[in-house]
Design a protein around this motif. Structure first.
Motif, PDB file in Angstrom:
ATOM      1  N   MET A 188      -5.184  -8.914 -63.491  1.00  0.00           N
ATOM      2  CA  MET A 188      -4.697  -7.971 -62.488  1.00  0.00           C
ATOM      3  C   MET A 188      -3.675  -8.655 -61.585  1.00  0.00           C
ATOM      4  O   MET A 188      -3.621  -9.874 -61.494  1.00  0.00           O
ATOM      5  N   ARG A 189      -2.900  -7.850 -60.901  1.00  0.00           N
ATOM      6  CA  ARG A 189      -2.006  -8.350 -59.864  1.00  0.00           C
ATOM      7  C   ARG A 189      -2.737  -8.212 -58.521  1.00  0.00           C
ATOM      8  O   ARG A 189      -3.130  -7.103 -58.139  1.00  0.00           O
ATOM      9  N   VAL A 190      -2.919  -9.325 -57.833  1.00  0.00           N
ATOM     10  CA  VAL A 190      -3.687  -9.354 -56.591  1.00  0.00           C
ATOM     11  C   VAL A 190      -2.798  -9.870 -55.465  1.00  0.00           C
ATOM     12  O   VAL A 190      -2.182 -10.933 -55.582  1.00  0.00           O
TER      13      VAL A 190
ATOM     14  N   THR B 294      -0.026 -12.890 -55.623  1.00  0.00           N
ATOM     15  CA  THR B 294       0.969 -13.015 -54.566  1.00  0.00           C
ATOM     16  C   THR B 294       0.219 -13.364 -53.292  1.00  0.00           C
ATOM     17  O   THR B 294      -0.714 -12.652 -52.914  1.00  0.00           O
ATOM     18  N   ALA B 295       0.578 -14.457 -52.637  1.00  0.00           N
ATOM     19  CA  ALA B 295      -0.187 -14.970 -51.512  1.00  0.00           C
ATOM     20  C   ALA B 295       0.700 -15.107 -50.289  1.00  0.00           C
ATOM     21  O   ALA B 295       1.783 -15.700 -50.366  1.00  0.00           O
TER      22      ALA B 295
ATOM     23  N   LEU C  85       0.680 -23.108 -51.757  1.00  0.00           N
ATOM     24  CA  LEU C  85       0.350 -21.878 -52.479  1.00  0.00           C
ATOM     25  C   LEU C  85       0.986 -21.879 -53.867  1.00  0.00           C
ATOM     26  O   LEU C  85       0.350 -21.477 -54.851  1.00  0.00           O
ATOM     27  N   ARG C  86       2.229 -22.346 -53.931  1.00  0.00           N
ATOM     28  CA  ARG C  86       2.897 -22.400 -55.232  1.00  0.00           C
ATOM     29  C   ARG C  86       2.201 -23.393 -56.155  1.00  0.00           C
ATOM     30  O   ARG C  86       2.035 -23.137 -57.364  1.00  0.00           O
ATOM     31  N   ALA C  87       1.774 -24.522 -55.596  1.00  0.00           N
ATOM     32  CA  ALA C  87       1.063 -25.518 -56.398  1.00  0.00           C
ATOM     33  C   ALA C  87      -0.264 -24.980 -56.911  1.00  0.00           C
ATOM     34  O   ALA C  87      -0.742 -25.390 -57.988  1.00  0.00           O
ATOM     35  N   ALA C  88      -0.872 -24.055 -56.159  1.00  0.00           N
ATOM     36  CA  ALA C  88      -2.136 -23.456 -56.581  1.00  0.00           C
ATOM     37  C   ALA C  88      -1.945 -22.402 -57.655  1.00  0.00           C
ATOM     38  O   ALA C  88      -2.931 -21.886 -58.194  1.00  0.00           O
ATOM     39  N   GLY C  89      -0.690 -22.057 -57.932  1.00  0.00           N
ATOM     40  CA  GLY C  89      -0.414 -21.091 -58.988  1.00  0.00           C
ATOM     41  C   GLY C  89      -0.072 -19.704 -58.502  1.00  0.00           C
ATOM     42  O   GLY C  89       0.059 -18.778 -59.314  1.00  0.00           O
ATOM     43  N   ALA C  90       0.079 -19.534 -57.176  1.00  0.00           N
ATOM     44  CA  ALA C  90       0.395 -18.226 -56.615  1.00  0.00           C
ATOM     45  C   ALA C  90       1.883 -18.124 -56.301  1.00  0.00           C
ATOM     46  O   ALA C  90       2.584 -19.134 -56.183  1.00  0.00           O
TER      47      ALA C  90
END
Length: 309
Positions: free
Chosen positions: A1-3, A28-29, A40-45
């Motif tokens: 899903m897109r969250v 998307t965070a 956040l980008r490093a976490a995959g978001a």
């Protein structure tokens, strides 16, 4: 899903985002700080810098992401120093719980997002009757002090707005956070013997460890009927039990004991209500309907891990 996760770098969001990414969701965070986008980008978001009170910006970001689920974790508690005047300390958070919630609900409607999962709190629970409350029990008709009225109203507002304003609106009423990223102020104060047992310490508290809270939020993204869910551990306990226990595992002296009148003079009516009148909360509904089980079923198990960090 897109969250779409707002408040993604907060005490709970920082644990939730990796869980969602690991499960294969497209995340998307949001954050208010440009300095936190790298994490956040490093976490995959996919990070987005966003002010939750900027209605048009919120709508634009949500419409661009086209999420299946919105997770509302926006608070402003990083600089919390005192609870003597709740409304002053929580002023920014109260805005996010009211105006910010309205903005996200408007964005969800514009984007066609049916499910909204929001961060609530058990703090508005009735302070009379039995020691442990369920989601069916009435909330307190009044605030415990004049300086906490707006904060209690904001908690109630979120419950009503999310459950009525989204086709699949879910409010997770979290207990008192502890664990990674939460309540460091409490640990320091207990070490310094600055948190006394007020009156008989008869107020019942329900706790939740932050990674357990994130796991419950993850569960609510994927399942559960609309409504309010208490996200707490399975061991509601009076202040007279948990506070001396916490002091002991921290190697601190036992907490002082002060009469109610002195507690009110020193700390204010809200703190005294917490210490003497609060009621605990049941997690039965969340465990049954969300299929969630806290890793730390009791603060007795979680506090030692927290204290050792």
């Amino acid at each position: 899903m897109r969250v779409f996760v707002t408040g993604a770098t907060g005490a709970l969001g920082r644990h939730l985002v990796p869980m969602l990414v690991d499960a294969g969701h497209e995340v998307t965070a949001t954050t208010r700080s440009s300095g936190k986008t790298g994490g956040l980008r490093a976490a995959g978001a996919e990070p987005v810098i966003l002010d939750g009170l900027d209605r048009e910006a919120v709508i634009e970001a949500v419409v661009a992401a086209q999420p299946d689920v919105i997770v509302h974790q926006m608070t402003a508690l990083a600089d919390m120093k005192s609870l003597r005047n709740m409304d002053k300390t929580f002023a920014a958070t109260n805005e996010l719980r009211t105006r910010g919630t309205d903005n996200l609900l408007a964005a969800a409607k514009r984007a066609g997002t049916r499910r909204v999962v929001a961060q609530g709190h058990i703090g508005a629970t009735a302070r009379t009757g039995g020691p442990v409350k369920t989601e069916d029990d009435a909330l307190a008709p009044d605030a415990p002090s004049r300086t906490s009225a707006r904060s209690m109203a904001a908690i109630k507002y979120m419950d009503e707005a999310v459950t009525a304003g989204a086709p699949e609106g879910i409010v997770l009423s979290y207990g008192n956070f502890y664990g990674p990223g939460a309540s460091e102020m409490l640990l320091e104060a207990v070490r310094k013997r600055q948190v006394p047992v007020v009156g008989g310490g008869t107020g019942i508290w329900s706790f939740i460890e932050t990674t357990d809270a994130a796991a419950a939020t993850f569960a609510a993204i994927e399942r559960g009927a609309p409504g309010v869910y208490n996200v707490v551990d399975s061991d509601p306990a009076p202040v007279s039990e948990w506070l001396p226990y916490l002091a002991d595992i921290l190697g601190a002296k036992p907490p002082l004991r002060v009469p109610t009148w002195l507690g009110k003079l020193l700390a204010g009516g809200f703190i005294v209500a917490q210490m003497t009148e609060w009621r605990g909360s049941s997690n039965e509904k969340a465990r049954k309907e969300l299929g969630w089980e806290p890793r730390y079923a009791s603060w007795r198990d979680g506090f030692p891990v927290w204290a050792d960090r």
